[in-house]
Design a protein around this motif. Structure first.
Motif, PDB file in Angstrom:
ATOM      1  N   UNK A 164       0.669  -0.933   0.185  1.00  0.00           N
ATOM      2  CA  UNK A 164      -0.088   0.012   0.021  1.00  0.00           C
ATOM      3  C   UNK A 164       0.794   1.316  -0.086  1.00  0.00           C
ATOM      4  N   UNK A 165       2.038   1.261   0.338  1.00  0.00           N
ATOM      5  CA  UNK A 165       2.994   2.194   0.407  1.00  0.00           C
ATOM      6  C   UNK A 165       4.309   1.638  -0.233  1.00  0.00           C
ATOM      7  N   UNK A 166       4.703   2.236  -1.413  1.00  0.00           N
ATOM      8  CA  UNK A 166       5.972   1.618  -2.120  1.00  0.00           C
ATOM      9  C   UNK A 166       7.249   2.435  -1.589  1.00  0.00           C
ATOM     10  N   UNK A 167       8.362   1.715  -1.063  1.00  0.00           N
ATOM     11  CA  UNK A 167       9.471   2.187  -0.938  1.00  0.00           C
ATOM     12  C   UNK A 167      10.354   2.681  -2.178  1.00  0.00           C
ATOM     13  N   UNK A 168      11.309   3.502  -2.101  1.00  0.00           N
ATOM     14  CA  UNK A 168      11.976   3.911  -3.396  1.00  0.00           C
ATOM     15  C   UNK A 168      13.149   2.802  -3.526  1.00  0.00           C
ATOM     16  N   UNK A 169      12.466   1.592  -3.934  1.00  0.00           N
ATOM     17  CA  UNK A 169      13.677   0.387  -4.140  1.00  0.00           C
ATOM     18  C   UNK A 169      13.609   0.213  -5.568  1.00  0.00           C
ATOM     19  N   UNK A 170      14.553  -0.067  -6.249  1.00  0.00           N
ATOM     20  CA  UNK A 170      14.697  -0.534  -7.599  1.00  0.00           C
ATOM     21  C   UNK A 170      14.367  -1.718  -7.781  1.00  0.00           C
ATOM     22  N   UNK A 171      13.590  -2.159  -8.744  1.00  0.00           N
ATOM     23  CA  UNK A 171      12.860  -3.300  -9.037  1.00  0.00           C
ATOM     24  C   UNK A 171      14.082  -4.313  -9.503  1.00  0.00           C
ATOM     25  N   UNK A 172      14.167  -5.494  -9.315  1.00  0.00           N
ATOM     26  CA  UNK A 172      15.156  -6.446  -9.597  1.00  0.00           C
ATOM     27  C   UNK A 172      14.692  -7.515 -10.446  1.00  0.00           C
ATOM     28  N   UNK A 173      15.123  -7.933 -11.449  1.00  0.00           N
ATOM     29  CA  UNK A 173      14.698  -9.077 -12.407  1.00  0.00           C
ATOM     30  C   UNK A 173      13.098  -9.347 -12.402  1.00  0.00           C
ATOM     31  N   UNK A 174      12.535  -8.082 -13.142  1.00  0.00           N
ATOM     32  CA  UNK A 174      11.148  -8.365 -13.230  1.00  0.00           C
ATOM     33  C   UNK A 174      10.913  -9.346 -14.293  1.00  0.00           C
ATOM     34  N   UNK A 175       9.687  -9.900 -14.252  1.00  0.00           N
ATOM     35  CA  UNK A 175       9.098 -10.652 -15.235  1.00  0.00           C
ATOM     36  C   UNK A 175       8.045 -10.285 -16.437  1.00  0.00           C
TER      37      UNK A 175
ATOM     38  N   UNK B 228      20.236  -5.771  -2.035  1.00  0.00           N
ATOM     39  CA  UNK B 228      18.887  -6.504  -2.139  1.00  0.00           C
ATOM     40  C   UNK B 228      19.206  -8.064  -2.318  1.00  0.00           C
ATOM     41  N   UNK B 229      18.540  -8.849  -1.764  1.00  0.00           N
ATOM     42  CA  UNK B 229      18.646 -10.286  -1.828  1.00  0.00           C
ATOM     43  C   UNK B 229      17.178 -10.847  -1.961  1.00  0.00           C
ATOM     44  N   UNK B 230      16.851 -11.792  -2.942  1.00  0.00           N
ATOM     45  CA  UNK B 230      15.681 -12.154  -2.960  1.00  0.00           C
ATOM     46  C   UNK B 230      15.976 -13.894  -3.487  1.00  0.00           C
ATOM     47  N   UNK B 231      14.933 -14.756  -2.528  1.00  0.00           N
ATOM     48  CA  UNK B 231      15.056 -16.163  -3.078  1.00  0.00           C
ATOM     49  C   UNK B 231      13.565 -16.473  -3.042  1.00  0.00           C
ATOM     50  N   UNK B 232      13.488 -17.395  -4.141  1.00  0.00           N
ATOM     51  CA  UNK B 232      12.006 -18.192  -4.107  1.00  0.00           C
ATOM     52  C   UNK B 232      12.527 -19.627  -4.509  1.00  0.00           C
TER      53      UNK B 232
ATOM     54  N   UNK C 271      10.991 -14.708  -0.296  1.00  0.00           N
ATOM     55  CA  UNK C 271      11.228 -13.800   0.737  1.00  0.00           C
ATOM     56  C   UNK C 271      12.545 -12.843   0.121  1.00  0.00           C
ATOM     57  N   UNK C 272      12.552 -11.779   0.708  1.00  0.00           N
ATOM     58  CA  UNK C 272      13.495 -10.784   0.272  1.00  0.00           C
ATOM     59  C   UNK C 272      13.895  -9.899   1.326  1.00  0.00           C
ATOM     60  N   UNK C 273      14.886  -9.383   1.156  1.00  0.00           N
ATOM     61  CA  UNK C 273      15.409  -8.210   2.407  1.00  0.00           C
ATOM     62  C   UNK C 273      16.179  -7.079   1.564  1.00  0.00           C
ATOM     63  N   UNK C 274      15.875  -5.709   1.637  1.00  0.00           N
ATOM     64  CA  UNK C 274      16.393  -4.701   1.002  1.00  0.00           C
ATOM     65  C   UNK C 274      16.743  -3.721   2.082  1.00  0.00           C
ATOM     66  N   UNK C 275      18.060  -3.521   2.171  1.00  0.00           N
ATOM     67  CA  UNK C 275      18.785  -2.807   3.149  1.00  0.00           C
ATOM     68  C   UNK C 275      19.371  -1.309   2.518  1.00  0.00           C
ATOM     69  N   UNK C 276      19.092  -0.138   3.056  1.00  0.00           N
ATOM     70  CA  UNK C 276      19.291   1.122   2.325  1.00  0.00           C
ATOM     71  C   UNK C 276      20.063   1.904   3.617  1.00  0.00           C
ATOM     72  N   UNK C 277      21.153   2.345   2.902  1.00  0.00           N
ATOM     73  CA  UNK C 277      22.111   3.212   4.092  1.00  0.00           C
ATOM     74  C   UNK C 277      22.410   4.471   3.262  1.00  0.00           C
ATOM     75  N   UNK C 278      22.104   5.819   3.372  1.00  0.00           N
ATOM     76  CA  UNK C 278      22.472   6.841   2.865  1.00  0.00           C
ATOM     77  C   UNK C 278      22.684   7.985   3.919  1.00  0.00           C
ATOM     78  N   UNK C 279      24.032   8.107   4.094  1.00  0.00           N
ATOM     79  CA  UNK C 279      24.786   8.996   5.070  1.00  0.00           C
ATOM     80  C   UNK C 279      24.619  10.255   3.964  1.00  0.00           C
ATOM     81  N   UNK C 280      24.148  11.524   4.879  1.00  0.00           N
ATOM     82  CA  UNK C 280      24.388  12.788   4.019  1.00  0.00           C
ATOM     83  C   UNK C 280      23.155  12.920   3.273  1.00  0.00           C
ATOM     84  N   UNK C 281      21.839  12.130   3.522  1.00  0.00           N
ATOM     85  CA  UNK C 281      20.684  12.237   2.471  1.00  0.00           C
ATOM     86  C   UNK C 281      19.485  12.044   3.625  1.00  0.00           C
ATOM     87  N   UNK C 282      18.529  13.040   3.443  1.00  0.00           N
ATOM     88  CA  UNK C 282      17.153  12.948   4.117  1.00  0.00           C
ATOM     89  C   UNK C 282      16.445  12.706   3.035  1.00  0.00           C
ATOM     90  N   UNK C 283      15.364  11.696   3.531  1.00  0.00           N
ATOM     91  CA  UNK C 283      14.599  10.681   2.379  1.00  0.00           C
ATOM     92  C   UNK C 283      13.558  11.829   1.938  1.00  0.00           C
TER      93      UNK C 283
END
Length: 731
Positions: free
Chosen positions: A124-135, A230-234, A249-261
Motif C-alpha cells: 500500500x506504500x511503496x519504498x523507493x526500491x529498484x525493481x530487480x529481475x522483473x518478469x 537486495x537479496x531475494x530467494x524463491x 522472501x527478500x531483504x532490502x537494506x538502504x544506508x544513505x549518509x548525508x541524505x534525508x529521505x
C-alpha cells in the motif's frame, strides 16, 4: 567507490566463469526475437485468471520482460513514462513513491489509492526500491476492488518477478552511470534451476552505491551517498500435478549518509539565491540540483518480506491461498526546517510499519460459458512513528523525540465476480462483481510537544481513537468481440478508501472534527476498444473515462497569515473532485526489426469543492499532482548482427504541485537514447536518460517551513541527466 567498482567487475567475471557448470537458458535470444516474432501475444493475468488482451474488459497496459529490458526500466517510478495517465510522485530520493491514475492522485501523506502487488504481496506504500529481475508488469486503470480490495480505488499494478525455472539459468549485469556532481555503480544478477525432481529455486541480488544526484554543498556536511543491497530467494515445490506451492522472501537494506529521505528544493533557484545566498548561506549559491542545508542528514531503511502461496487443482475449479508478511523500518534524520545554512532547527522521522495479508480464493473452470471467482481476504497494518527535532546547531545524536504515535488498520473482505458468455451470442461477455469490505482503524498518542524553533512549538494532545468503516463495492462490464481482431467494452465500478483518524500536532487548538476523516468513495465509468491487425504487426487500444469522487481525502495544513506552518499535516474529507479524459496506446512493427511505441493520456481532474480556509474555495482548480496530459514515443531498431539503437521521448503537461494552483510545474519533455548489442551470451549498452537535463518537480510543493511565504515554493526534484554503460552476461 573505486573499491566497489573493482568488486562489481570481479563479480561479473565470476558469473561468466559459471559457464563451465551452467546450461544455456532455453529461451529465444534477443538477437533472434526480431525475426521470430511479430508483436507478441499479450496475456492479462491480473484478472485472477489468464485473459487475452483482446478479451480484457478494462484499460490495461502489459509490459513483458523483453519490453521492460528494452526500455531499461529498473525503477517503478520509470513506469509513468511508458504508461499513459499514470504518474509516480515522490517525496525525495528515498521517500515513498505514490501513484496517481486518471486524476486520482496520491501523495506522501495519504495511502496509495492504487494497489500494487509484487509477487502476490500487497504494497500500500511503496519504498523507493529498484525493481530487480522483473518478469512482467500489468497496469490496470479504474477500480479493481472486486478482486484486489479497498485500496485499488484508482487502479492496480501487478508486478511479477522472475520465478524458478525447470532448467539452469545464470545471469549477471554491471551498470555504471555518471551525472552532474557524481557517479553510481550497480551489480545485479539472477540464478535459477531445479533443485530436485519436484523443487526448483531462484536467487536474485543487487548491490549498488551512488552519489546523491541532489548534492548538499554546505561545508562540513556530506554531499550525500546512497547504498542499497537486495537479496531475494524463491522456491517452487510441485509435489503432484494438482498442487503447486511457492515461497518467496527478500531483504532490502538502504544506508544513505548525508541524505534525508524527503528533500525539498526551491522551484525558483534565482529567487532563492537572491533571498538567502548572502544573508544565510555564506555567499554560496545553489544550482539546479544542489542545495545548502546546515542540518546533519542520514537515512537508514530496512525492508523484509516473506510470502507463501499454494494452488490446488480440484476436479472442478482451482483453489488458491496466499499469506504474506512485510516489515519496513525507516529512520530519516535531517529535515532542515528553514531550508538554508542557518542553524535553526532540524527534524527526524522514525517509523516502523508491519503488514500481514491473507487470501483464500476459489475459481471455477475458465472454459465454461459461466465462470466465477469467490474469496475472502484479511489485511492488517501496524504503525509506530515519532518525530524528533533539535533547535540550533547539532549533530545526528541530538534529536529530541516527540510522543510516539501508534496506528492500526484491519480490513476484512469477501468478494465475488462472474463472467457469462451466452451460448446464443458467443461474441458477448457480461461480467459483474461485488465486494463487501469492513475496515477498522485506531490511533493513539500521548500528550507532548515538538520544538521547531522558528516554526514554533507544536503541541500533541492525548488521543485514543477507533472506529469502523464499511462499503459495498460493485462492478459491472460488457465486452463485445466485433471480430477476432477488434473488441469493444464498457464498465462501471465503485471504489473506496476507508476513513480514519489524524494524529495532529499544532501551535493552536484545531477543531475536534479534524481528528476523524470519513471514507472516500468514487464511481468510475469507462468505455474502450482494442484492435490488432491481421498480420500481427500493429496493435491499438484506447479508452475514455469519467470519475466522480466524494468525501475526497485531501492533505491539509494550518498556516498563519504569513504562510508559516502552525500544524502538522492532516487529512480532511469535506471535498469532492471530477476527473475525465482518455488514453490511447499503439505499438507497431512496420518492418522487420523496427518496433515503434506511442501513447497519449489526457486528464482533466478538477476540484468540485475544497475549502482551504474561511475565504478560499478552490472549486474549478486542477487537482494537484495531475498533469494535463502525458505522452510517450519510442523507436527501436535491431540489426541482424545484434546491434541496436533506441530513442524515446516522454512528454508531460503542466500540473499544479499544491491545491491552490499557485505552484505550477510547466510542461516538460525528456529524451532518452540507447546504443547497444545483444547476443546469445552477453550484451552491452550505452545510454543517456534525460538528455537535455530537464529540471522537473516530482512531488508536493510547500512554502518555506519556517519563514512561510518568501515568494518561493519548495518541492522534491526528479533526476538530472544520467549517462551510463551496462554490461550483461547470460549462461
Amino acid at each position: 567507490m573505486t573499491v566497489f567498482l573493482r568488486l562489481s567487475a570481479a563479480a561479473v567475471t565470476a558469473v561468466a566463469s559459471c559457464q563451465a557448470v551452467g546450461a544455456l537458458a532455453q529461451e529465444v535470444e534477443p538477437s533472434d526475437r526480431a525475426t521470430t516474432d511479430r508483436l507478441e501475444e499479450i496475456v492479462v493475468t491480473a484478472a485472477r485468471r489468464p485473459t487475452t488482451f483482446q478479451d480484457a474488459d478494462v484499460s490495461v497496459t502489459v509490459l513483458s520482460r523483453i519490453q521492460l529490458e528494452q526500455a531499461r526500466i529498473r525503477d517503478i517510478r520509470q513506469l509513468d513514462g511508458v504508461v499513459p495517465n499514470v504518474q509516480f510522485n515522490e517525496s525525495g530520493q528515498l521517500g515513498s513513491t505514490f501513484i496517481s491514475i486518471r486524476g486520482i492522485e496520491s501523495n506522501p501523506f495519504i495511502v496509495n489509492r492504487a494497489a500494487v502487488y509484487i509477487d502476490g504481496i500487497p504494497f500500500r506504500e511503496l519504498s523507493n526500491a529498484v525493481l530487480n529481475q522483473v518478469e512482467s508488469i500489468e497496469v490496470l486503470r479504474g477500480p479493481q476492488a472486486t478482486l484486489y480490495g479497498a485500496n485499488s480505488e484508482s487502479g492496480l499494478i501487478v508486478i511479477n518477478t522472475r520465478a524458478p525455472t525447470d532448467h539452469a539459468v545464470y545471469e549477471g549485469r554491471f551498470t555504471t552511470t555518471g551525472f552532474q556532481g557524481g557517479t553510481s555503480a550497480m551489480i545485479d544478477g539472477f540464478a535459477a534451476g531445479p533443485l530436485s525432481e519436484t523443487v526448483s529455486g531462484s536467487l536474485a541480488f543487487k548491490a549498488s552505491t551512488s552519489d546523491s544526484f541532489l548534492r548538499n554543498i554546505q561545508p562540513g556536511r556530506p554531499a550525500g551517498e546512497i547504498r542499497e543491497n537486495f537479496l531475494q530467494g524463491r522456491l517452487r515445490w510441485k509435489p503432484s500435478d494438482a498442487l503447486t506451492i511457492n515461497a518467496t522472501a527478500y531483504v532490502l537494506d538502504t544506508n544513505a549518509p548525508g541524505v534525508f529521505d524527503q528533500e525539498y528544493l526551491p522551484l525558483d533557484v534565482d529567487l532563492y539565491n537572491r533571498t538567502y545566498a548572502e544573508t544565510y548561506n555564506g555567499g554560496r549559491t545553489i544550482g539546479q540540483f544542489t542545495y545548502v542545508n546546515d542540518a546533519p542528514k542520514k537515512t537508514e531503511e530496512l525492508e523484509t518480506v516473506a510470502g507463501l502461496s499454494a494452488t490446488y487443482q480440484l476436479a472442478y475449479g482451482t483453489l488458491d491461498a496466499a499469506v504474506s508478511y512485510r516489515k519496513l523500518s525507516t529512520d530519516a534524520r535531517g529535515l532542515d526546517v528553514e531550508l538554508t545554512a542557518l542553524p535553526t532547527s532540524a527534524g527526524q522521522d522514525y517509523k516502523v510499519k508491519t503488514f500481514w495479508n491473507g487470501e483464500l480464493r476459489f475459481a471455477s473452470p475458465a472454459d465454461r460459458p459461466f465462470n466465477y471467482i469467490v474469496g475472502v481476504s484479511h489485511y492488517r497494518q501496524d504503525d509506530r512513528r515519532f518525530l524528533a527535532t533539535f533547535v540550533g546547531p547539532g549533530e545526528l545524536d541530538d534529536f529530541v523525540p516527540a510522543p510516539v504515535q501508534l496506528a492500526e488498520a484491519r480490513d476484512w473482505g469477501a468478494f465475488f465476480s462472474a463472467n457469462w458468455t451466452p451460448t446464443a451470442l458467443p461474441a458477448l461477455t457480461i461480467s459483474g462483481g461485488l465486494r463487501y469490505d469492513r475496515a477498522h482503524r485506531s490511533a493513539d498518542q500521548t500528550a507532548g510537544s515538538l520544538d521547531l524553533g522558528p516554526a514554533g512549538i507544536f503541541v500533541y494532545r492525548d488521543a485514543s481513537l477507533s472506529g469502523d468503516f464499511d462499503a459495498v463495492l460493485p462492478r459491472a462490464s460488457a465486452l463485445y468481440r466485433v471480430s477476432s481482431q477488434f473488441s469493444l467494452y464498457a464498465n462501471a465500478a465503485k471504489g473506496y478508501v476507508p476513513g480514519g483518524f489524524n494524529l495532529t500536532a499544532a501551535q493552536a487548538d484545531l477543531a475536534d472534527q479534524v481528528l476523524r476523516y470519513d471514507s472516500e468513495t468514487l464511481w468510475s465509468r469507462e468505455a474502450g476498444f482494442k484492435w490488432r491487425s491481421s498480420n500481427g504487426r500493429f496493435r491499438l487500444a484506447g479508452a475514455a473515462f469519467y470519475i466522480r469522487a466524494d468525501h475526497w481525502q485531501e492533505i491539509q495544513v494550518a498556516t498563519d497569515e504569513e504562510g508559516r506552518l502552525i500544524s502538522s499535516d492532516y487529512i480532511g474529507t469535506d471535498a469532492s473532485i471530477d476527473s475525465k479524459g482518455f488514453e490511447i496506446e499503439a505499438t507497431a512493427e512496420p518492418i522487420d526489426r523496427l518496433t515503434l511505441t506511442a501513447n497519449l493520456g489526457y486528464t482533466d481532474a478538477r476540484y468540485r469543492n475544497l475549502q482551504l480556509d474561511a475565504d478560499t474555495n478552490v472549486s474549478g482548480e486542477r487537482v494537484k499532482l495531475v498533469p494535463e496530459y502525458d505522452g510517450y514515443l519510442a523507436a527501436r531498431y535491431q540489426a541482424s548482427n545484434g546491434l541496436y539503437v533506441r530513442a524515446e521521448a516522454a512528454l508531460t503537461g503542466e500540473e499544479s504541485l499544491e491545491s491552490r494552483g499557485e505552484a505550477i510545474q510547466p510542461a516538460t519533455q525528456t529524451i532518452g537514447l540507447q546504443l547497444g548489442y545483444e547476443g546469445p551470451r552477453w550484451s552491452a549498452r550505452l545510454f543517456v536518460d534525460n538528455l537535455t537535463n530537464v529540471r522537473r518537480s516530482s512531488g508536493l510543493a510547500f512554502r518555506n517551513f519556517a519563514f512561510g511565504n518568501d515568494g518561493n515554493w519548495y518541492a522534491p526534484i526528479a533526476r538530472s541527466r544520467q549517462v551510463g554503460f551496462e554490461l550483461g552476461v547470460r549462461l
